[in-house]
Design an enzyme around this catalytic site. Structure first.
Site, PDB file in Angstrom:
ATOM      1  N   TYR A 141     -15.275 -83.879  20.781  1.00  0.00           N
ATOM      2  CA  TYR A 141     -16.031 -82.637  20.970  1.00  0.00           C
ATOM      3  C   TYR A 141     -17.510 -82.869  21.277  1.00  0.00           C
ATOM      4  CZ  TYR A 141     -12.485 -79.269  19.382  1.00  0.00           C
ATOM      5  OH  TYR A 141     -11.375 -78.470  19.264  1.00  0.00           O
ATOM      6  N   LYS A 191      -4.799 -92.699  16.368  1.00  0.00           N
ATOM      7  CA  LYS A 191      -3.966 -93.164  17.481  1.00  0.00           C
ATOM      8  C   LYS A 191      -4.369 -94.611  17.749  1.00  0.00           C
ATOM      9  CE  LYS A 191      -0.919 -92.416  20.767  1.00  0.00           C
ATOM     10  NZ  LYS A 191       0.510 -92.097  20.542  1.00  0.00           N
ATOM     11  N   ASP A 221       0.828 -88.378  16.998  1.00  0.00           N
ATOM     12  CA  ASP A 221       2.055 -87.762  17.538  1.00  0.00           C
ATOM     13  C   ASP A 221       3.126 -87.689  16.457  1.00  0.00           C
ATOM     14  OD1 ASP A 221       2.065 -90.543  17.609  1.00  0.00           O
ATOM     15  OD2 ASP A 221       3.191 -90.692  19.488  1.00  0.00           O
ATOM     16  N   ASP A 245      -8.088 -80.409  14.947  1.00  0.00           N
ATOM     17  CA  ASP A 245      -7.984 -79.076  15.552  1.00  0.00           C
ATOM     18  C   ASP A 245      -6.514 -78.747  15.804  1.00  0.00           C
ATOM     19  OD1 ASP A 245      -8.810 -76.675  16.860  1.00  0.00           O
ATOM     20  OD2 ASP A 245      -8.514 -77.675  18.785  1.00  0.00           O
ATOM     21  N   ASP A 249      -3.627 -76.190  13.451  1.00  0.00           N
ATOM     22  CA  ASP A 249      -2.871 -75.037  13.962  1.00  0.00           C
ATOM     23  C   ASP A 249      -1.387 -75.181  13.613  1.00  0.00           C
ATOM     24  OD1 ASP A 249      -5.159 -73.877  15.076  1.00  0.00           O
ATOM     25  OD2 ASP A 249      -4.130 -73.322  16.929  1.00  0.00           O
TER      26      ASP A 249
HETATM   27  C1  IPM Z   1     -11.147 -74.124  15.497  1.00  0.00           C
HETATM   28  C2  IPM Z   1     -11.251 -73.554  16.878  1.00  0.00           C
HETATM   29  C3  IPM Z   1     -12.528 -74.079  17.517  1.00  0.00           C
HETATM   30  C4  IPM Z   1     -12.405 -75.587  17.606  1.00  0.00           C
HETATM   31  C5  IPM Z   1     -12.855 -73.475  18.883  1.00  0.00           C
HETATM   32  C6  IPM Z   1     -12.905 -71.972  18.843  1.00  0.00           C
HETATM   33  C7  IPM Z   1     -14.118 -74.038  19.460  1.00  0.00           C
HETATM   34  O1  IPM Z   1     -10.125 -73.841  17.611  1.00  0.00           O
HETATM   35  O2  IPM Z   1     -12.075 -73.912  14.695  1.00  0.00           O
HETATM   36  O3  IPM Z   1     -10.143 -74.766  15.215  1.00  0.00           O
HETATM   37  O4  IPM Z   1     -11.814 -76.102  18.557  1.00  0.00           O
HETATM   38  O5  IPM Z   1     -12.907 -76.257  16.712  1.00  0.00           O
HETATM   39 MG    MG Z   2      -8.553 -74.744  16.468  1.00  0.00          MG
END
Ligand code: IPM
Ligand code: MG
Length: 356
Positions: A141, A191, A221, A245, A249
């Site tokens: 990032y 990785k 992975d 990230d 999710d």
């Molecule tokens: C998160 C989000 C952010 C990230 C985005 C909105 C920039 O996906 O906080 O997980 O990628 O960190």
């Molecule tokens: Mg995210």
């Protein structure tokens, strides 16, 4: 007087923030030991619309002087065509970076009453309870060089993935502390079979983790696969920015809804930023049906990590627990054809439980 910066942001951000502030106000009315003052600012798309920038310098300055930042969500289709460095998300990234919030804690667990909401089979999901510790101010990032250049067939976009020893060491230390307060198990995800930055990552993790912690390593992975195959094998996961990230999710869905996941972003000072893991959900913004629980649970984390009031953190979490256990659901958690409560009604339910 402690200052809390309130940044509702875009999409459902303002709606879920409203419920969270009602809870904060309720607590402040009852606890005279807490001296907390809030200051609210536009951020993200809302700030772009008014001020032509996702984060004004005065907002950043206020944030740097505060004890905690509560952030709703940023972004939405209206701002999708802007160049990367003018998008609403920049507000988030800049706040994280400038405030030195390198450690992102994302707990995910399956509430017993919600095991049927998990896309995983009950016998896989039931009892899962893990914490992702994501490095937040480095890696893919933020590393340089980065850019997009050239024209036509020669156009090229590039980013760099780099980690220094110090960056890996400090995030590992946060993860070790967290593991100690939980079951003492830590999985480092990288990785290292392909990436040098991951080889270094693994090297530093091995050097940093003391022998009272049970450490294992997993390629990213495989970690993604294991999360849906056998989530209960995990307790604390430590990983880099991009992997974290993605994995967070996945982890959020195990719990049934991303609408339940809170997060804390911490650095070396008391200042922390607290935000739901979910985004601005433009598709349901304004419907009054967003799930405010992730934001409310983020307030709980603010009480725990920045505001020296762990009792209120526990009380909020217990209240949310009871709301869920008593079968109250927002739309994201209700089954097909099942009744659900509005954002406001769930806020009311949390307040009722707090008052018990
Ligand atoms: C998160 C989000 C952010 C990230 C985005 C909105 C920039 O996906 O906080 O997980 O990628 O960190
Ligand atoms: Mg995210």
């Amino acid at each position: 007087m402690e200052k809390v910066i309130v940044l509702p942001g875009d999409g459902i951000g303002p709606e879920i923030m409203d419920e969270t502030l009602r809870i904060l106000d309720w607590i402040l009315e009852r606890d005279s030991d807490l001296e907390i003052e809030t200051e609210e600012y536009d951020v993200g798309g809302a700030s772009i619309d008014k001020f032509d920038t996702p984060l004004r310098s005065e907002v950043l300055e206020a944030a740097l002087k505060s004890s905690a930042i509560l952030l709703g969500a940023v972004g939405g289709p209206r701002w999708d065509d802007l160049p990367v460095n003018h998008r609403p998300e920049q507000a988030l990234l800049k706040l994280r970076k400038e405030c030195g919030l390198y450690a992102n804690l994302r707990p995910a667990r399956v509430y017993p009453a919600l095991v049927d909401s998990s896309p995983l089979k009950n016998e896989r999901a039931s009892g899962a309870d893990l914490l992702i510790v994501r490095e937040l101010t480095g890696g893919l990032y933020f590393s340089l060089p980065r850019g997009i250049e050239g024209a036509g067939e020669n156009r090229r976009g590039y980013n760099t993935l780099s980690y220094s020893r110090e960056e890996v060491k400090r995030i590992t230390e946060v993860a070790v502390d967290a593991a100690r307060q939980r079951s003492g198990r830590l999985t480092s995800v990288d990785k290292a079979n392909v990436l040098e930055s991951s080889k270094l990552w693994r090297e530093v993790v091995v050097d940093t983790v003391p022998s009272d912690i049970e450490l294992n390593h997993m390629y990213v992975d495989n970690a993604a696969m294991q999360l849906v195959l056998e989530p209960r094998q995990f307790d604390v996961i430590v990983t880099g920015n991009m992997f974290g990230d993605i994995l967070s999710d996945i982890a959020s869905q195990i719990s049934g809804s991303i609408g339940l996941l809170a997060s804390a972003s911490l650095g070396d000072s008391k200042l922390g930023m607290y935000e739901p893991v979910h985004g601005s959900a433009p598709d349901i913004a304004g419907s009054g049906n967003a799930n405010p629980l992730a934001m409310i649970l983020s307030l709980a984390m603010a009480f725990r990590y920045s505001l020296d009031a762990p009792d209120w953190a526990n009380k909020i979490e217990a209240a949310v627990n009871r709301v869920i256990e008593t079968g109250k659901r927002t739309a994201d958690l209700a089954g097909e054809g099942e009744d659900f409560l509005s954002t406001r009604e769930i806020g009311d339910a949390v307040l009722d439980e707090l008052a018990e």
